[in-house]
Design a protein around this motif. Structure first.
Motif, mmCIF file in Angstrom:
data_model
loop_
_atom_site.group_PDB
_atom_site.id
_atom_site.type_symbol
_atom_site.label_atom_id
_atom_site.label_comp_id
_atom_site.label_asym_id
_atom_site.label_seq_id
_atom_site.Cartn_x
_atom_site.Cartn_y
_atom_site.Cartn_z
ATOM 1 N N VAL A 161 0.856 -1.164 0.000
ATOM 2 C CA VAL A 161 0.000 0.000 0.000
ATOM 3 C C VAL A 161 0.906 1.231 0.000
ATOM 4 O O VAL A 161 1.962 1.243 0.624
ATOM 5 C CB VAL A 161 -0.949 0.006 1.215
ATOM 6 C CG1 VAL A 161 -0.180 0.166 2.514
ATOM 7 C CG2 VAL A 161 -1.990 1.105 1.095
ATOM 8 N N LEU A 218 -7.897 1.178 3.982
ATOM 9 C CA LEU A 218 -7.497 1.239 2.576
ATOM 10 C C LEU A 218 -7.007 -0.122 2.105
ATOM 11 O O LEU A 218 -7.352 -0.586 1.009
ATOM 12 C CB LEU A 218 -6.405 2.289 2.382
ATOM 13 C CG LEU A 218 -5.804 2.392 0.981
ATOM 14 C CD1 LEU A 218 -6.817 2.952 -0.009
ATOM 15 C CD2 LEU A 218 -4.535 3.250 0.991
ATOM 16 N N ASP A 242 -9.995 -2.453 1.647
ATOM 17 C CA ASP A 242 -10.801 -2.095 0.483
ATOM 18 C C ASP A 242 -10.135 -2.482 -0.830
ATOM 19 O O ASP A 242 -10.807 -2.942 -1.770
ATOM 20 C CB ASP A 242 -11.093 -0.593 0.485
ATOM 21 C CG ASP A 242 -11.991 -0.175 1.651
ATOM 22 O OD1 ASP A 242 -12.651 -1.059 2.232
ATOM 23 O OD2 ASP A 242 -12.013 1.028 1.978
ATOM 24 N N GLU A 243 -8.811 -2.304 -0.917
ATOM 25 C CA GLU A 243 -8.125 -2.489 -2.195
ATOM 26 C C GLU A 243 -7.434 -3.842 -2.342
ATOM 27 O O GLU A 243 -7.251 -4.329 -3.460
ATOM 28 C CB GLU A 243 -7.103 -1.368 -2.408
ATOM 29 C CG GLU A 243 -7.739 0.020 -2.536
ATOM 30 C CD GLU A 243 -6.757 1.064 -3.039
ATOM 31 O OE1 GLU A 243 -5.617 0.688 -3.411
ATOM 32 O OE2 GLU A 243 -7.126 2.254 -3.060
ATOM 33 N N TYR A 244 -7.025 -4.468 -1.217
ATOM 34 C CA TYR A 244 -6.207 -5.680 -1.327
ATOM 35 C C TYR A 244 -6.764 -6.868 -0.543
ATOM 36 O O TYR A 244 -6.334 -7.994 -0.773
ATOM 37 C CB TYR A 244 -4.776 -5.386 -0.842
ATOM 38 C CG TYR A 244 -4.119 -4.250 -1.580
ATOM 39 C CD1 TYR A 244 -3.560 -4.440 -2.839
ATOM 40 C CD2 TYR A 244 -4.081 -2.964 -1.027
ATOM 41 C CE1 TYR A 244 -2.956 -3.393 -3.525
ATOM 42 C CE2 TYR A 244 -3.482 -1.913 -1.700
ATOM 43 C CZ TYR A 244 -2.923 -2.125 -2.950
ATOM 44 O OH TYR A 244 -2.333 -1.089 -3.622
ATOM 45 N N ASN A 245 -7.651 -6.624 0.408
ATOM 46 C CA ASN A 245 -8.237 -7.689 1.234
ATOM 47 C C ASN A 245 -7.159 -8.639 1.757
ATOM 48 O O ASN A 245 -7.189 -9.858 1.504
ATOM 49 C CB ASN A 245 -9.282 -8.471 0.431
ATOM 50 C CG ASN A 245 -10.106 -9.391 1.317
ATOM 51 O OD1 ASN A 245 -10.258 -9.129 2.508
ATOM 52 N ND2 ASN A 245 -10.611 -10.474 0.735
#
Length: 592
Positions: free
Chosen positions: A109, A127, A130-133
């Motif tokens: 990130v 964040l 949301d973007e990478y789990n």
């Protein structure tokens, strides 16, 4: 004459250890330099990788290895969360490279100081979700104070491994593993590792573990160029362990076995990789990488270090260079404003003020302006500290769109020897718990967050703390490694001095002094003093340059000068000559 303190006060060779006799035969001057820096055996100058401290002493390192090994084997998603400086960028690139080679599903990130703040904040965790789990979060160069972020990750079922090097006197966050030589109850023999050094140790341990288990592994030492860059750029103390890491990283770059991004940045700056120096890490590459985190987004810096083609590396290096030029422009404006504020303070001497201390008696420089740029405050604080020899803390709005009294302002602190800046801030946080929202850092550099309305109260509390210290702490002491003999003014000696040994923070570069006859002088670009000098026993003139020279100390009628200087090799049109870099100067004789 200059008032200088000698670094070495012993005698040679009467008290010389037997193991240094060979070095003494080669150069008594080099021997004196090493003795002054605590080197008492030739083994202390052995930088073989086998001399590195074992990883066993790092608390929680085996737990971290098991977590990462399991994540790789089960193809769990690993997310690297770094910092927005060069240490964070090199740490992230190192993790990405090595874990990727091992077959991990890994991503990172992008740290953005303007949106999410420092460390593993709850916002960064969200964040990442949301973007990478991610299944596993690994922090590099941060996390030791990220209690809220770790709690949020745990609430979402994420395993957390913290790798950090920042100081702490508090209990750790409830992470699954914390690898930090400076955490409580860690017995690792060196506390000087920076973030990328800690990452290197963890990955080295992981690589060995997987190799012995017959699993996919990686040669972590291939990436010592990144470790060296992060160590020097983060001003890590160069104890023997760090000097070893830097020596191997430097050798790799000189041989071209390094990140294409590093080669592209050196080319852009007009530096020959084969003649790469330790100083180039701190003054050429580091500032350009740091510019990404200061002015925009550190992803550019990380991707430059990870570039797989020279074309891509050059494109990203060009972007970093543009950001660095923007940084220098913004910094210049802020420094001018800071100087104006200090001049106004001096002009107010004797007038009624709200502060108890006269401007001329201030022992700290603490400044804030509504329009200052958060990404540059650390550099400005460093310049103020160097110019005025006072601890300096420079603040800017945490959010450029807000400047109200209740809004947060972020400060960057830089200190002088004798003042542990992080501990000083912690002292105020304990005695005035209402003033400081967050803080962290090292002995010489730290960061903190306040409400704007509390700025004056904090500045007064910090100044009062400084007033309680001995006055001698604020008197700059200049050190010398003594005089040179005529034989030292040779390219062979200067090459051995500058190219064959690792100098830097904690293993300070040599400075010499001596009396020189002035043969010629001229001013370059209205601000640099160029000298041609004669030294006893040396058959040819020796060049010297004093960048941004002090006009109050120079007299054009000078016939003899006492000079404090460093030695360097200046190369021009394929020719090499010795050049002295003047650090201070006193005119001892003038032409009648």
């Amino acid at each position: 004459m200059l008032n200088l303190t000698p670094r070495f006060t012993g005698t040679l060779p009467a008290d010389l250890p037997d193991s240094l006799q060979d070095l003494y035969q080669y150069s008594p001057t080099l021997t004196r330099l090493f003795l002054a820096r605590g080197v008492t055996s030739s083994e202390a100058l052995d930088y073989g990788l086998a001399t590195l401290l074992p990883a066993d002493g790092l608390k929680d390192i085996d737990q971290a290895v098991e977590i990462l090994d399991n994540a790789i084997e089960n193809q769990q998603r690993i997310l690297i969360v770094g910092d927005f400086d060069c240490d964070g960028a090199t740490s992230t690139a190192l993790m990405m490279r090595v874990l990727g080679e091992m077959g991990a599903q890994v991503d990172f990130v992008v740290p953005d100081r303007f949106k999410y703040g420092y460390g593993l904040t709850p916002e960064i965790v969200q964040l990442g979700i949301d973007e990478y789990n991610p299944d596993v979060i690994v922090t590099v160069d941060n996390g030791i104070s990220s209690h809220e972020g770790v709690d949020k990750a745990l609430e979402n079922g994420i395993t957390v491994v913290i790798t950090d090097h920042h100081l702490t006197t508090k209990p750790n966050p409830e992470a699954h593993a914390v690898v930090n030589p400076n955490q409580l109850q860690c017995d690792f023999d060196s506390k000087a590792l920076v973030g990328v050094g800690v990452a290197f140790y963890l990955l080295g341990r992981l690589s060995k573990y997987r190799r012995e288990a017959g699993r996919s592994s990686a040669q972590v030492s291939r990436y010592l160029d990144l470790v060296a860059l992060g160590t020097v750029a983060d001003v890590g103390v160069l104890d023997h362990n760090n000097r070893t890491l830097v020596a191997h990283g430097l050798a790799a770059i000189r041989e071209g076995r390094c990140s294409l991004g590093i080669l592209a940045l050196l080319e852009l700056a007009g530096r020959d990789p084969h003649k790469m120096s330790v100083q180039d890490f701190g003054f050429v590459i580091g500032p350009r990488i740091n510019a990404a985190g200061r002015m925009d987004n550190m992803r550019i810096g990380i991707e430059c270090l990870m570039a797989d083609s020279m074309q891509e590396a050059k494109r990203l290096a060009f972007e970093l260079d543009k950001l660095n030029k923007e940084r220098r422009f913004v910094e210049g404006g802020m420094r001018e404003q800071a100087d104006d504020i200090l001049r106004q303070l001096q002009a107010s001497e004797g007038q009624a003020t709200d502060t108890k201390t006269k401007p001329s008696e201030l022992r700290s420089l603490i400044l804030y302006q509504d329009d200052w740029h958060q990404g540059v405050i650390g550099i400005v604080a460093g310049r103020l500290k160097e110019t005025h020899y006072r601890p300096a803390i420079v603040f800017a709005p945490a959010d450029d769109s807000k400047v109200g009294a209740e809004d947060a302002i972020k400060g960057s602190a830089r200190s002088i020897p004798g003042i542990h800046i992080r501990d000083a801030i912690e002292s105020i946080a304990e005695s005035h718990p209402e003033l400081i929202t967050h803080f962290g850092g090292h002995a010489m550099a730290a960061g903190l967050t306040l409400k704007k309305k509390d700025f004056t109260a904090f500045a007064e509390a910090f100044e009062q703390l400084m007033q309680n210290l001995e006055a001698s702490v604020f008197e700059e002491e200049q050190f010398t490694d003594g005089e040179l003999v005529a034989e030292d003014f040779s390219l062979q000696f200067v090459e051995a001095l500058t190219h064959s040994h690792i100098w830097g923070h904690g293993f300070v570069a040599p400075q010499f002094d001596g009396l020189f006859e002035v043969l010629d002088s001229r001013i370059l670009k209205d601000k640099h003093l160029k000298l041609s000098l004669k030294y006893p026993g040396v058959l040819y003139p020796v060049d010297a340059i004093w960048f941004n020279y002090d006009t109050d100390k120079w007299d054009y009628r000078a016939k003899e000068v006492h000079m404090l200087f460093e030695l360097n090799i200046n190369e021009w049109n394929g020719n090499q000559n010795i050049q002295m870099m003047v650090k201070d100067l006193a005119v001892t004789q003038i032409v009648p």
